[in-house]
Design a protein around this motif. Structure first.
Motif, PDB file in Angstrom:
ATOM      1  N   LEU A  95     -13.475 -35.086  -4.259  1.00  0.00           N
ATOM      2  CA  LEU A  95     -14.179 -35.865  -3.239  1.00  0.00           C
ATOM      3  C   LEU A  95     -13.376 -35.936  -1.949  1.00  0.00           C
ATOM      4  CD1 LEU A  95     -15.440 -38.800  -5.507  1.00  0.00           C
ATOM      5  CD2 LEU A  95     -16.890 -37.093  -4.375  1.00  0.00           C
ATOM      6  N   TYR A  96     -12.061 -36.108  -2.095  1.00  0.00           N
ATOM      7  CA  TYR A  96     -11.204 -36.228  -0.914  1.00  0.00           C
ATOM      8  C   TYR A  96     -11.109 -34.885  -0.185  1.00  0.00           C
ATOM      9  CZ  TYR A  96      -7.426 -37.789   2.088  1.00  0.00           C
ATOM     10  OH  TYR A  96      -6.685 -38.125   3.188  1.00  0.00           O
ATOM     11  N   THR A  97     -10.909 -33.816  -0.960  1.00  0.00           N
ATOM     12  CA  THR A  97     -10.777 -32.483  -0.360  1.00  0.00           C
ATOM     13  C   THR A  97     -12.058 -32.075   0.363  1.00  0.00           C
ATOM     14  OG1 THR A  97      -9.230 -31.853  -2.110  1.00  0.00           O
ATOM     15  CG2 THR A  97     -10.236 -30.057  -0.854  1.00  0.00           C
ATOM     16  N   ALA A  98     -13.220 -32.477  -0.219  1.00  0.00           N
ATOM     17  CA  ALA A  98     -14.515 -32.147   0.389  1.00  0.00           C
ATOM     18  C   ALA A  98     -14.865 -33.090   1.529  1.00  0.00           C
ATOM     19  CB  ALA A  98     -15.608 -32.182  -0.677  1.00  0.00           C
ATOM     20  N   ASP A  99     -13.965 -34.028   1.832  1.00  0.00           N
ATOM     21  CA  ASP A  99     -14.161 -34.996   2.914  1.00  0.00           C
ATOM     22  C   ASP A  99     -15.378 -35.900   2.678  1.00  0.00           C
ATOM     23  OD1 ASP A  99     -13.135 -36.132   5.203  1.00  0.00           O
ATOM     24  OD2 ASP A  99     -14.427 -34.964   6.546  1.00  0.00           O
ATOM     25  N   LEU A 100     -15.687 -36.148   1.395  1.00  0.00           N
ATOM     26  CA  LEU A 100     -16.784 -37.051   1.051  1.00  0.00           C
ATOM     27  C   LEU A 100     -16.297 -38.493   0.946  1.00  0.00           C
ATOM     28  CD1 LEU A 100     -18.602 -34.905  -1.668  1.00  0.00           C
ATOM     29  CD2 LEU A 100     -19.383 -35.375   0.672  1.00  0.00           C
ATOM     30  N   VAL A 101     -15.014 -38.661   0.619  1.00  0.00           N
ATOM     31  CA  VAL A 101     -14.439 -39.999   0.453  1.00  0.00           C
ATOM     32  C   VAL A 101     -13.062 -40.011   1.110  1.00  0.00           C
ATOM     33  CG1 VAL A 101     -13.528 -41.651  -1.213  1.00  0.00           C
ATOM     34  CG2 VAL A 101     -15.693 -40.523  -1.670  1.00  0.00           C
ATOM     35  N   GLN A 102     -12.827 -40.957   1.995  1.00  0.00           N
ATOM     36  CA  GLN A 102     -11.524 -41.116   2.635  1.00  0.00           C
ATOM     37  C   GLN A 102     -10.894 -42.476   2.314  1.00  0.00           C
ATOM     38  OE1 GLN A 102      -9.878 -38.616   4.475  1.00  0.00           O
ATOM     39  NE2 GLN A 102     -11.509 -37.469   3.471  1.00  0.00           N
ATOM     40  N   ASP A 103     -11.724 -43.513   2.193  1.00  0.00           N
ATOM     41  CA  ASP A 103     -11.211 -44.811   1.757  1.00  0.00           C
ATOM     42  C   ASP A 103     -12.166 -45.364   0.694  1.00  0.00           C
ATOM     43  OD1 ASP A 103     -13.305 -46.493   2.946  1.00  0.00           O
ATOM     44  OD2 ASP A 103     -12.398 -46.012   4.872  1.00  0.00           O
TER      45      ASP A 103
END
Length: 675
Positions: free
Chosen positions: A458-466
């Motif tokens: 999710l983080y790598t795909a920029d779907l979740v940052q916080d």
């Protein structure tokens, strides 16, 4: 003449070295060498002194017990000295002890007990009430730590009888408490404790008893101090039974042995099975049972002749440090981890060991490529004890911490009072990923199906940052990830939606505020009831709450005053995440029902609920879940493979339920849940 001078020189060296080792171990709670090295040098000194009594000096470590009492505590003069025990290291030593006992008394019956690796303490009761608790200190004078000892649940403030009596025992830290404490200290950038014994000693020497209380210590009483015959007791086993009757806790794994062969069987069994205990032991204590026989045998200046401590061989292995990797935790602490040539130690293969911080690496002079000594601290945590400098080839490389974060390249800082280096960039990817992993974990928001690998995706795909971004996920965004199918995506979204209903304390713990663990999160939630109210709290208000100190107060107010945090809180509210405390206050908890007002112990493997889920439901119905079985326990719930706690409950005739009985009382229908 030269031989005599060499011997005198060697005795002086041993005296100096053992004094240094002893001070680090007993007084500073920070050992600088393995126990085996201390024991080896002590054994050499004893052998020299036995052959040359003229070389026994008054300040010899063989003539002392423990260490000097610390100046910050009031002194307690022991009415009867708290002596240490002579050591045995092998079967022959134990047989020699048995021979000496039989020569003096004609025959012997022994009591064998587990040697708890903790801090020796003395408890004084007057007319049944606890009036004083002290450390052993130097054997004659100890430290008054009454306030700290009173925080230990296994120490009753009032006995079952109105006796004036002194008892002695060992205060210790259970293994799970030790692991959690060191995790918290690592996260906070503090020096971890070397082992449970030092953790227990450090906890009981705190000036603030709230710190001691938070450490979840326990005790086993192993003797009645002074003249046990005054109480009509003829033997050590009688004394321990009396201690049980008074409501104190003894170790139930003791055994009365009528032959040295039985003693050796007991030693062999626990040498093999000690890792199964939930506390650390470092040997076996063997005592002559009959008090009259003890009097016949008498004492040396340091030890009773009627008892001996068999020390387990140190389970230390040699391996090679191949590299040192750096990781960044969710609070920004940069931790070096040693990558090792895999080796078997204490029952498991170990290939990694935390090196904690640069100061420790420098102090131990550990270099990449070194051959090192490895052990498990508390038989749990892999620890590099020392480097083997004599095996160096010259190709080994000293290690230096970088100036910048290994993940985001921000400058690392050392916060005053901490030994760790910390990345303070709130947007550091490593911290953000670790914070997300913590937020979804079972003990926090409990978002089932979202684990470390999915967070990485999710983080790598920029779907979740916080953490707030988790509540913006859609089925389409999840299906765009590898290995996520229709059913998995639906289950994940359902779990995320359900997490919105969690009570405030789950959210507070999940946010990962420094120094706010599960217990503190619940206290804050109970006190303020809503996130809005907590965000407005001042340091002065927080410090006035029981169990909330200045460090926690500063951390909480600093956290909620941060602009980025405020932005995330507003997003969570807008996405419908509950910010209100759903639970009852202590005053509102049920006073009737199957668990209300009862002390309950969970043991063994539960099939339908996790231990945490069961604990939470029991406590919501007014019960208190304890980690140990005692006479104060009302109910034991035993799952599969229940061990010593179940055995102890049976011995004490405590009510025992299986998991199904617990589920019935909780009103949980697992068949309905599984449909």
């Amino acid at each position: 003449m030269d031989d005599v001078l060499e011997l005198e020189k060697r005795v002086a060296e041993l005296n100096k070295t053992l004094h240094e080792y002893g001070r680090a171990y007993y007084e500073l709670d920070a050992p600088i060498v393995p126990d085996s090295e201390y024991d080896e040098k002590m054994k050499e000194l004893l052998a020299i002194e036995e052959e040359h009594p003229d070389l026994i000096y008054p300040d010899s470590p063989t003539q002392r017990v423990g260490g000097a009492p610390l100046e910050v505590f009031n002194k307690v003069v022991h009415r009867h000295p708290m002596l240490s025990l002579a050591n045995a290291f092998n079967e022959e030593d134990l047989k020699d002890f048995d021979r000496r006992v039989k020569e003096a008394t004609g025959n012997a019956v022994y009591v064998c007990e587990l040697k708890i690796d903790g801090l020796a303490v003395s408890l004084q009761y007057e007319n049944g009430r606890l009036v004083q608790g002290a450390t052993r200190g130097d054997g004659s004078v100890g430290e008054d730590i009454t306030a700290n000892l009173k925080t230990i649940r296994s120490i009753p403030h009032k006995l079952n009888e109105s006796l004036t009596i002194e008892v002695r025992g060992e205060a210790y830290m259970p293994k799970n408490s030790f692991v959690k404490l060191n995790e918290d200290r690592d996260e906070a950038g503090e020096v971890p404790f070397a082992n449970p014994r030092n953790a227990a000693a450090g906890s009981l020497r705190q000036l603030d008893s709230k710190v001691a209380e938070s450490r979840n210590l326990a005790t086993f009483i192993y003797a009645v101090g002074g003249d046990a015959e005054v109480y009509g007791l003829d033997s050590h086993s009688d004394a321990l039974n009396k201690v049980d009757e008074l409501g104190l806790t003894t170790n139930k794994e003791r055994k009365r042995c009528t032959t040295i062969e039985e003693v050796l069987e007991y030693v062999a069994y626990w040498t093999e099975n000690r890792l199964n205990l939930d506390y650390e032991i470092d040997g076996i204590v063997i005592k002559v049972d009959n008090f009259e026989s003890q009097e016949q045998l008498g004492y040396t200046a340091k030890s009773p002749k009627w008892a001996i401590a068999y020390k387990f061989p140190a389970e230390e292995v040699h391996t090679q440090l191949l590299d040192i990797e750096l990781s960044v935790g969710r609070t920004g602490v940069v931790t070096p981890t040693g990558i090792l040539e895999p080796v078997l130690v204490a029952g498991t293969t170990v290939g990694r060991a935390s090196l904690h911080n640069e100061d420790l690496i420098r102090e131990k002079d550990i270099r990449i490529g070194d051959h090192v000594v490895l052990r498990k601290a508390g038989d749990i945590i892999p620890e590099i004890v020392m480097s083997l400098k004599e095996q160096r080839t010259g190709e080994e490389e000293p290690f230096h911490m970088p100036d910048n974060c290994p993940v985001c390249d921000s400058e690392l800082v050392r916060i005053e009072g901490e030994v760790a280096l910390r990345c303070v960039n709130p947007k550091c990817p490593a911290q953000m990923k670790e914070a997300l992993i913590h937020f979804v974990s079972r003990r926090a928001m409990n978002i089932d199906g979202v684990g470390e690998k999915l967070i990485e995706q999710l983080y790598t795909a920029d779907l979740v940052q916080d953490v707030s971004d988790l509540y913006t996920l859609t089925k389409e965004s999840l299906l765009s990830l590898e290995r996520i199918g229709e059913k998995s995506a639906t289950n994940i979204l359902t779990a995320i939606e359900q997490s919105k209903e969690n009570s405030l304390e789950k959210l507070l713990f999940g946010l990962g505020v420094r120094h706010v663990g599960e217990k503190v999160a619940r206290i804050l939630a109970e006190e303020y009831r809503t996130l809005d109210a907590l965000e407005q709290a001042t340091e002065e208000e927080l410090v006035n709450i029981f169990e909330i100190g200045a460090i926690v107060a500063d951390s909480v107010t600093t956290y909620f005053s941060t602009e980025e945090v405020q932005e995330v809180m507003n997003k969570l509210r807008s996405y419908g995440v509950n910010t209100v405390y759903n639970g009852a206050t202590r005053e509102e908890l049920p006073t009737t029902g199957p668990f209300a007002g009862k002390t309950i112990v969970l043991t063994g493997k539960l099939a339908e609920l996790t231990r945490g889920e069961a604990k939470e439901q029991i406590e919501s119905l007014g019960g208190t879940v304890s980690g140990s079985v005692s006479k104060k326990t009302d109910l034991v719930i035993a799952g599969e493979d229940a061990g010593s706690k179940l055995t102890k409950a049976q011995e004490l005739e405590i009510e025992i339920w299986d998991e199904q009985a617990m589920l019935d009382a909780l009103g949980v229908d697992m068949n309905e849940n599984n449909d």
